[in-house]
Motif scaffolding. Structure first.
Motif, mmCIF file in Angstrom:
data_model
loop_
_atom_site.group_PDB
_atom_site.id
_atom_site.type_symbol
_atom_site.label_atom_id
_atom_site.label_comp_id
_atom_site.label_asym_id
_atom_site.label_seq_id
_atom_site.Cartn_x
_atom_site.Cartn_y
_atom_site.Cartn_z
ATOM 1 N N UNK A 267 0.834 -1.200 0.000
ATOM 2 C CA UNK A 267 0.000 0.000 0.000
ATOM 3 C C UNK A 267 0.866 1.246 0.000
ATOM 4 N N UNK A 268 0.358 2.288 -0.666
ATOM 5 C CA UNK A 268 0.986 3.596 -0.543
ATOM 6 C C UNK A 268 0.822 4.074 0.897
ATOM 7 N N UNK A 269 1.822 4.815 1.386
ATOM 8 C CA UNK A 269 1.769 5.247 2.782
ATOM 9 C C UNK A 269 1.855 6.759 2.884
ATOM 10 N N UNK A 270 1.093 7.359 3.794
ATOM 11 C CA UNK A 270 1.251 8.802 4.024
ATOM 12 C C UNK A 270 2.688 9.121 4.403
ATOM 13 N N UNK A 271 3.142 10.307 4.042
ATOM 14 C CA UNK A 271 4.558 10.630 4.176
ATOM 15 C C UNK A 271 4.982 11.129 5.530
ATOM 16 N N UNK A 272 4.285 10.757 6.601
ATOM 17 C CA UNK A 272 4.700 11.178 7.931
ATOM 18 C C UNK A 272 5.075 9.955 8.765
ATOM 19 N N UNK A 273 5.831 10.191 9.824
ATOM 20 C CA UNK A 273 6.211 9.109 10.737
ATOM 21 C C UNK A 273 4.971 8.609 11.459
ATOM 22 N N UNK A 274 4.849 7.288 11.723
ATOM 23 C CA UNK A 274 5.869 6.257 11.487
ATOM 24 C C UNK A 274 5.751 5.554 10.137
ATOM 25 N N UNK A 275 4.730 5.913 9.347
ATOM 26 C CA UNK A 275 4.419 5.121 8.153
ATOM 27 C C UNK A 275 5.547 5.152 7.122
ATOM 28 N N UNK A 276 6.199 6.288 7.007
ATOM 29 C CA UNK A 276 7.212 6.434 5.980
ATOM 30 C C UNK A 276 8.583 5.966 6.455
ATOM 31 N N UNK A 277 8.842 6.114 7.763
ATOM 32 C CA UNK A 277 10.196 5.862 8.283
ATOM 33 C C UNK A 277 10.384 4.405 8.696
ATOM 34 N N UNK A 278 9.459 3.863 9.486
ATOM 35 C CA UNK A 278 9.649 2.521 10.040
ATOM 36 C C UNK A 278 9.370 1.435 9.005
ATOM 37 N N UNK A 279 10.164 0.362 9.007
ATOM 38 C CA UNK A 279 9.923 -0.735 8.052
ATOM 39 C C UNK A 279 8.648 -1.500 8.410
#
Length: 340
Positions: free
Chosen positions: A182-194
């Motif tokens: 899925x595409x993820x919003x560009x804010x933490x934690x969605x973008x940073x954490x694996x």
């Protein structure tokens, strides 16, 4: 019912399960401690196996006295009427077991481990049935049998992979990379954490599969047909999701490292209509995939419960029409949440 089960564990509680027929509770924790509690919250039995952890516990539904518990590389079959001596010990895993799971008719038990393998044991002859290997390249953290499909199970791991198996052959039927799902919003934690996969749950009717990811996402897959199909992801936690648990076919509970439990009604996802404009974490207009997930998140989020610690495990129980959630966390107590 008491708000906490206290006085049994001396370290963090890692796993908890409820015997639905009797209301008894079993919990496993660090230091090899396993505790059995009465419905009233009294400590009835305790087992200690030092130099290991009790990482996963599950009650038999067929025999209320039986408990299956993972201690290190072993799965112990315990009868809590004489709990100090195991009825049987399964010892085929080569590394620490992270979860044990029973199938619908309790003919099989699966145990996934740090070596990336899933061992499937036959409970009638008490022998290893199959080993599922080579698909996970890292720790296999979670496993679940698929309702309605007697030879299928699903595993997930810290390689970010979800693997769908026919364990009778054994054969990989399909697999998904959570980094691509899925595409993820560009804010933490969605973008940073694996998107490590920590836990899986299937709805009682087998129609939905929920995934708990380290990046805070909760992907929902359609499992009502032969092949699993991704549907959408829920974004509700500010840190990694550690637990997913179905109360009913539509009501899902999720718990995370943000010390929050969220209750979701997945039936409300059908109310989604494309066209709303949502902003992602960067302040830009969300992509169509982001927009869909964010809209469904708002529709399905029913209520939020703030806990006091990071959540390790959850198990629910219903009595006299009231629903309760037992929560194992980083403390030595098991907490009880009354669900609205």
């Amino acid at each position: 019912m008491p708000a906490k089960l206290s006085g049994g564990h001396t370290a963090s509680v890692l796993s908890v399960d409820v015997q639905l027929q009797t209301g008894q509770v079993v919990s496993g924790g660090e230091g090899g401690e396993l505790c059995v509690w009465s419905k009233d919250g009294l400590l009835k039995e305790k087992v200690s196996r030092p130099n290991t952890d009790c990482t996963s516990v599950v009650f038999s539904r067929e025999n209320p006295n039986l408990i299956y518990a993972a201690f290190g590389e072993e799965v112990l079959v315990l009868d809590h009427s004489r709990i100090q001596e195991p009825v049987h010990v399964f010892h085929s895993n080569q590394d620490e077991i992270n979860q044990v799971k029973l199938n619908e008719n309790e003919h099989f038990l699966a145990a996934c481990d740090d070596a990336g393998e899933v061992k499937v044991f036959g409970l009638q002859n008490r022998k290893e049935f199959k080993t599922l290997r080579l698909k996970h390249t890292n720790i296999c953290s979670t496993v679940v049998f698929r309702p309605g499909y007697p030879w299928e199970l699903i595993s997930g791991g810290l390689d970010c992979r979800l693997v769908h198996w026919d364990f009778s052959k054994p054969k990989c039927l399909n697999q998904f990379n959570m980094q691509e799902l899925h595409a993820t919003p560009g804010d933490s934690p969605y973008f940073i954490n694996p998107p490590f996969l920590h836990h899986l749950a299937v709805s009682p009717n087998g129609s939905s599969l929920a995934c708990a990811l380290e990046n805070g996402q909760i992907p929902i897959l359609n499992s009502s047909q032969k092949n699993l199909q991704p549907k959408y992801a829920l974004f509700g936690h500010s840190q990694g999701v550690s637990q997913v648990h179905f109360l009913t076919d539509d009501i899902l509970l999720t718990g995370g490292n943000d010390s929050v439990v969220i209750q979701w009604d997945l039936s409300k996802a059908d109310l989604y209509q494309p066209g709303a404009v949502y902003m992602n974490g960067d302040g830009a207009a969300a992509s169509p995939e982001e927009e869909k997930c964010l809209a469904i998140t708002q529709l399905c989020n029913v209520s939020t419960y703030t806990h006091t610690n990071k959540i390790n495990w959850m198990s629910s129980y219903t009595t006299d029409g009231d629903r309760y959630l037992y929560v194992a966390d980083q403390t030595s107590d098991v907490s009880l949440i009354h669900l609205s």
